[in-house]
Design a protein around this motif. Structure first.
Motif, PDB file in Angstrom:
ATOM      1  N   SER A   1       0.824  -1.212   0.000  1.00 25.73           N
ATOM      2  CA  SER A   1       0.000   0.000   0.000  1.00 25.73           C
ATOM      3  C   SER A   1       0.854   1.256   0.000  1.00 25.73           C
ATOM      4  CB  SER A   1      -0.944  -0.005   1.208  1.00 25.73           C
ATOM      5  OG  SER A   1      -1.867  -1.067   1.105  1.00 25.73           O
ATOM      6  N   SER A   2       1.966   1.223   0.711  1.00 26.21           N
ATOM      7  CA  SER A   2       2.872   2.379   0.716  1.00 26.21           C
ATOM      8  C   SER A   2       3.441   2.630  -0.674  1.00 26.21           C
ATOM      9  CB  SER A   2       4.021   2.150   1.703  1.00 26.21           C
ATOM     10  OG  SER A   2       3.526   2.005   3.011  1.00 26.21           O
TER      11      SER A   2
ATOM     12  N   VAL B   1      12.160  -4.429  -5.000  1.00 25.25           N
ATOM     13  CA  VAL B   1      12.735  -4.578  -3.667  1.00 25.25           C
ATOM     14  C   VAL B   1      12.450  -3.287  -2.909  1.00 25.25           C
ATOM     15  CG1 VAL B   1      14.800  -5.053  -2.315  1.00 25.25           C
ATOM     16  CG2 VAL B   1      14.531  -6.081  -4.580  1.00 25.25           C
ATOM     17  N   ASN B   2      11.532  -3.368  -1.955  1.00 25.77           N
ATOM     18  CA  ASN B   2      11.089  -2.189  -1.206  1.00 25.77           C
ATOM     19  C   ASN B   2      11.872  -2.061   0.108  1.00 25.77           C
ATOM     20  OD1 ASN B   2       9.552   0.071  -0.593  1.00 25.77           O
ATOM     21  ND2 ASN B   2       7.921  -1.126   0.377  1.00 25.77           N
ATOM     22  N   LYS B   3      11.707  -0.912   0.751  1.00 28.12           N
ATOM     23  CA  LYS B   3      12.364  -0.579   2.032  1.00 28.12           C
ATOM     24  C   LYS B   3      13.882  -0.525   1.862  1.00 28.12           C
ATOM     25  CE  LYS B   3       8.534  -2.596   4.648  1.00 28.12           C
ATOM     26  NZ  LYS B   3       8.116  -3.386   5.822  1.00 28.12           N
ATOM     27  N   TRP B   4      14.321  -0.023   0.687  1.00 30.26           N
ATOM     28  CA  TRP B   4      15.757   0.058   0.414  1.00 30.26           C
ATOM     29  C   TRP B   4      16.438   1.131   1.261  1.00 30.26           C
ATOM     30  CZ3 TRP B   4      18.369  -3.697  -1.111  1.00 30.26           C
ATOM     31  CH2 TRP B   4      19.657  -3.549  -1.620  1.00 30.26           C
ATOM     32  N   ASP B   5      15.638   1.992   1.923  1.00 31.67           N
ATOM     33  CA  ASP B   5      16.199   3.010   2.816  1.00 31.67           C
ATOM     34  C   ASP B   5      16.802   2.393   4.069  1.00 31.67           C
ATOM     35  OD1 ASP B   5      13.284   2.492   3.159  1.00 31.67           O
ATOM     36  OD2 ASP B   5      13.586   3.605   5.021  1.00 31.67           O
ATOM     37  N   THR B   6      16.433   1.126   4.358  1.00 33.78           N
ATOM     38  CA  THR B   6      16.951   0.470   5.564  1.00 33.78           C
ATOM     39  C   THR B   6      18.327  -0.154   5.347  1.00 33.78           C
ATOM     40  OG1 THR B   6      15.869  -1.621   4.995  1.00 33.78           O
ATOM     41  CG2 THR B   6      14.591  -0.043   6.299  1.00 33.78           C
ATOM     42  N   VAL B   7      18.811  -0.129   4.100  1.00 33.10           N
ATOM     43  CA  VAL B   7      20.101  -0.754   3.779  1.00 33.10           C
ATOM     44  C   VAL B   7      21.216   0.266   3.936  1.00 33.10           C
ATOM     45  CG1 VAL B   7      21.428  -1.848   1.949  1.00 33.10           C
ATOM     46  CG2 VAL B   7      19.017  -2.408   2.238  1.00 33.10           C
TER      47      VAL B   7
ATOM     48  N   VAL C   1      13.458 -11.070 -15.785  1.00 31.90           N
ATOM     49  CA  VAL C   1      12.621 -10.022 -15.183  1.00 31.90           C
ATOM     50  C   VAL C   1      13.496  -8.917 -14.593  1.00 31.90           C
ATOM     51  CG1 VAL C   1      10.961  -9.541 -13.326  1.00 31.90           C
ATOM     52  CG2 VAL C   1      10.712 -11.600 -14.730  1.00 31.90           C
ATOM     53  N   PRO C   2      13.178  -7.635 -14.887  1.00 37.95           N
ATOM     54  CA  PRO C   2      13.963  -6.535 -14.311  1.00 37.95           C
ATOM     55  C   PRO C   2      13.718  -6.392 -12.813  1.00 37.95           C
ATOM     56  CG  PRO C   2      12.081  -5.655 -15.512  1.00 37.95           C
ATOM     57  CD  PRO C   2      12.112  -7.135 -15.782  1.00 37.95           C
ATOM     58  N   ILE C   3      14.716  -5.862 -12.113  1.00 40.21           N
ATOM     59  CA  ILE C   3      14.632  -5.645 -10.668  1.00 40.21           C
ATOM     60  C   ILE C   3      14.742  -4.147 -10.383  1.00 40.21           C
ATOM     61  CG2 ILE C   3      15.607  -6.234  -8.416  1.00 40.21           C
ATOM     62  CD1 ILE C   3      16.981  -8.618  -9.827  1.00 40.21           C
ATOM     63  N   VAL C   4      13.855  -3.641  -9.548  1.00 42.47           N
ATOM     64  CA  VAL C   4      13.873  -2.230  -9.166  1.00 42.47           C
ATOM     65  C   VAL C   4      14.079  -2.140  -7.660  1.00 42.47           C
ATOM     66  CG1 VAL C   4      12.543  -0.095  -9.045  1.00 42.47           C
ATOM     67  CG2 VAL C   4      12.376  -1.536 -11.069  1.00 42.47           C
ATOM     68  N   PHE C   5      15.012  -1.333  -7.235  1.00 41.15           N
ATOM     69  CA  PHE C   5      15.258  -1.095  -5.812  1.00 41.15           C
ATOM     70  C   PHE C   5      14.742   0.295  -5.463  1.00 41.15           C
ATOM     71  CE2 PHE C   5      18.299  -4.229  -7.156  1.00 41.15           C
ATOM     72  CZ  PHE C   5      18.421  -5.099  -6.076  1.00 41.15           C
ATOM     73  N   LEU C   6      13.905   0.379  -4.417  1.00 43.23           N
ATOM     74  CA  LEU C   6      13.332   1.674  -4.068  1.00 43.23           C
ATOM     75  C   LEU C   6      12.872   1.672  -2.616  1.00 43.23           C
ATOM     76  CD1 LEU C   6      10.097   0.981  -3.983  1.00 43.23           C
ATOM     77  CD2 LEU C   6      10.246   1.283  -6.442  1.00 43.23           C
ATOM     78  N   SER C   7      12.448   2.846  -2.172  1.00 44.26           N
ATOM     79  CA  SER C   7      11.854   2.987  -0.850  1.00 44.26           C
ATOM     80  C   SER C   7      10.537   3.723  -1.002  1.00 44.26           C
ATOM     81  CB  SER C   7      12.783   3.766   0.098  1.00 44.26           C
ATOM     82  OG  SER C   7      12.085   4.117   1.279  1.00 44.26           O
ATOM     83  N   ALA C   8       9.452   3.025  -0.757  1.00 46.45           N
ATOM     84  CA  ALA C   8       8.140   3.664  -0.846  1.00 46.45           C
ATOM     85  C   ALA C   8       7.973   4.705   0.250  1.00 46.45           C
ATOM     86  CB  ALA C   8       7.044   2.609  -0.735  1.00 46.45           C
ATOM     87  N   LYS C   9       8.628   4.490   1.372  1.00 45.71           N
ATOM     88  CA  LYS C   9       8.495   5.393   2.506  1.00 45.71           C
ATOM     89  C   LYS C   9       9.152   6.739   2.235  1.00 45.71           C
ATOM     90  CE  LYS C   9       9.598   5.722   7.449  1.00 45.71           C
ATOM     91  NZ  LYS C   9      10.219   5.001   8.606  1.00 45.71           N
ATOM     92  N   THR C  10      10.395   6.730   1.754  1.00 43.44           N
ATOM     93  CA  THR C  10      11.123   7.980   1.494  1.00 43.44           C
ATOM     94  C   THR C  10      10.991   8.449   0.047  1.00 43.44           C
ATOM     95  OG1 THR C  10      13.183   6.843   0.890  1.00 43.44           O
ATOM     96  CG2 THR C  10      12.809   7.295   3.237  1.00 43.44           C
ATOM     97  N   LYS C  11      10.416   7.576  -0.817  1.00 40.96           N
ATOM     98  CA  LYS C  11      10.248   7.839  -2.251  1.00 40.96           C
ATOM     99  C   LYS C  11      11.581   7.891  -3.012  1.00 40.96           C
ATOM    100  CE  LYS C  11       5.873  10.249  -1.705  1.00 40.96           C
ATOM    101  NZ  LYS C  11       5.118  11.478  -1.956  1.00 40.96           N
ATOM    102  N   LYS C  12      12.641   7.424  -2.382  1.00 39.35           N
ATOM    103  CA  LYS C  12      13.922   7.340  -3.082  1.00 39.35           C
ATOM    104  C   LYS C  12      13.839   6.274  -4.173  1.00 39.35           C
ATOM    105  CE  LYS C  12      16.456  10.375  -0.888  1.00 39.35           C
ATOM    106  NZ  LYS C  12      17.412   9.972   0.155  1.00 39.35           N
ATOM    107  N   ARG C  13      14.274   6.613  -5.355  1.00 38.60           N
ATOM    108  CA  ARG C  13      14.316   5.733  -6.523  1.00 38.60           C
ATOM    109  C   ARG C  13      12.925   5.335  -7.027  1.00 38.60           C
ATOM    110  NH1 ARG C  13      19.156   3.300  -7.677  1.00 38.60           N
ATOM    111  NH2 ARG C  13      18.031   1.550  -8.610  1.00 38.60           N
ATOM    112  N   ILE C  14      11.871   5.987  -6.514  1.00 38.30           N
ATOM    113  CA  ILE C  14      10.521   5.648  -6.965  1.00 38.30           C
ATOM    114  C   ILE C  14      10.345   6.002  -8.443  1.00 38.30           C
ATOM    115  CG2 ILE C  14       9.429   7.858  -6.377  1.00 38.30           C
ATOM    116  CD1 ILE C  14       7.881   4.399  -5.739  1.00 38.30           C
ATOM    117  N   HIS C  15      11.136   6.957  -8.922  1.00 41.52           N
ATOM    118  CA  HIS C  15      11.039   7.379 -10.322  1.00 41.52           C
ATOM    119  C   HIS C  15      11.500   6.293 -11.292  1.00 41.52           C
ATOM    120  CE1 HIS C  15      15.239   8.148  -9.245  1.00 41.52           C
ATOM    121  NE2 HIS C  15      15.509   8.028 -10.539  1.00 41.52           N
TER     122      HIS C  15
END
Length: 437
Positions: free
Chosen positions: A189-190, A293-299, A323-337
């Protein structure tokens, strides 16, 4: 298309799995030869005449003292909660038992349509017992034999009597529909909120388009999309939050209605078997895929860890190597683009059509480089190849004998096709036909 759901419930050893196999039929799993993916399917998609539906099997409900019986009962209640019709399976040879009465009480509280399938009725003696089950108090009783395929047509006539044969899509053909799936608490949902709030123009919010998903139409770079989020469990309590297998049912419904599936993985917890389970359903449904891969801000060391995590994903998801892999953080919106371009790319790749002449040239070269292996003195010959479908791309091979196709050579041909054409994110379905078919 919204598929109705049928749940199979009953006490242990009444033949639920046999009837499940009858309804679902023998499916050819795309990942059948890939190790590491659980194959104990308790979900499937079945067809009967013009109807198509989800089928969910449940563990046998038992009032015994074993620790897992309470969990099985809870899982069955959740499956009943999701179902449009419930098939209550009883044993025609043994008659009504205490466990049958427990199941009956659960079903009465559900207020769902219940069809009682009196199974194992393949002898005259068993037929004599069927009227005893009328005291269960339901409206529909069908004697069947799952193992002998007796009465299944009558059963399905009643079960599907309220289903719609029309499978109309609620959106225009140019609207790209993609769903966010994954196990509980991975940030689905985030992620939806982050996508919608990142320089998007929201057209409208349509909450509760189905009982279990939330559709939100929006625009991105002047193109129209619908993002489908699997809603949280309606009932509160840790039991419903921890029954992860049954979150698959909601995922399956969202998968069925989508063009692209985003499989969300929690970077904090890493990859678990359930992630692969969910991804395999999207693959078997023939949908384009993106691994998120979500919550990438915790790494901590993000650049180094992206390389390491990518290696882990490729090792665990060998059946999704394309299949392509996307790393992002829904919480901080980093790399969401980075997400929406991948969604668009895999969607377009799933609709890609290859000219027949070009495709035949690629296969001819592939065969010249590595000839098919021989079997008992016979060798596979490929006469002609053409693309016969999209979403997912379907390639049809006309051969001398499809029985000579070895899975390793099929994989070799797929690799050659992927090297020549951009099908990233899209599964490719191979069909082999004999010359006389």
């Amino acid at each position: 298309m919204k598929l109705p759901t049928i749940a199979l419930v009953g006490r242990p050893n009444v033949g639920k799995s046999t009837i499940f196999n009858r309804l679902v039929g023998k499916k050819q799993a795309i990942i059948e030869d890939t190790p590491g993916v659980t194959r104990d399917r308790i979900y499937g998609v079945g067809t009967y005449q013009d109807y198509k539906f989800n089928v969910v099997d449940t563990g046998g409900i038992d009032i015994g003292e074993e620790a897992f019986n309470k969990e099985i009962k809870m899982q069955a209640e959740l499956a009943i909660d999701e179902a449009d019709v419930v098939i209550f399976i009883v044993d025609g040879k043994e008659g009504i038992t205490t466990n049958d009465l427990v199941v009956r009480d659960i079903l009465r509280r559900s207020n769902k349509k219940v069809v009682v399938a009196i199974n194992k009725v393949d002898t005259k003696k068993a037929m004599e017992n069927i009227y005893d089950f009328y005291e269960l108090g339901f409206d529909y009783y069908i004697p069947v034999s799952g193992s002998h395929n007796i009465g299944i047509i009558d059963l399905m006539d009643e079960v599907t009597s309220g289903f719609s044969k029309q499978s109309s899509d609620e959106y225009e053909p140019d609207v790209v529909k993609f769903c966010v799936i994954g196990r509980p608490n991975v940030g689905k949902s985030s992620l939806v909120n982050a996508v919608l709030n990142e320089e998007r123009v929201i057209v409208s919010d349509v909450a509760g388009t189905t009982r279990d998903t939330i559709d939100t139409p929006f625009t991105y770079e002047k193109e129209r999309f619908v993002i489908i989020d699997t809603a949280g469990m309606r009932k509160k309590g840790k039991v419903y939050e921890t029954v992860e297998k049954y979150s698959l049912l909601r995922s399956m419904k969202a998968i069925d209605r989508s063009d692209v599936c985003l499989v969300v993985i929690n970077a904090e917890e890493g990859i678990i078997e359930h992630d692969k389970h969910i991804a395999s359903y999207a693959l078997e449904a023939g949908k384009a895929l993106v691994l998120v891969v979500n919550k990438w801000d915790t790494v901590n060391d993000k650049d180094k860890d992206i390389k390491e995590f990518t290696k882990k994903i490729r090792a665990e998801f060998q059946f999704l190597s394309y299949v392509p892999i996307v790393f992002l953080s829904a919480k901080t919106k980093k790399r969401i683009h980075t997400l929406m371009p991948e969604v668009i790319k895999v969607y377009n790749n799933s609709r890609r059509e290859i000219k027949t002449s070009v495709l035949n040239d690629v296969i001819t070269d592939a065969v010249a480089m590595q000839a098919p292996p021989s079997y008992k003195g016979k060798r596979l010959k490929i006469y002609f190849v053409s693309q016969t479908g999209v979403m997912p791309p379907k390639i049809t091979f006309h051969v001398n004998s499809k029985g000579l196709v070895h899975f390793s050579y099929e994989r070799y041909l797929e690799n050659k096709i992927r090297e020549s054409f951009d099908f990233e994110g899209a599964p490719i379905i191979f069909q082999f036909k004999n010359r006389d078919e």
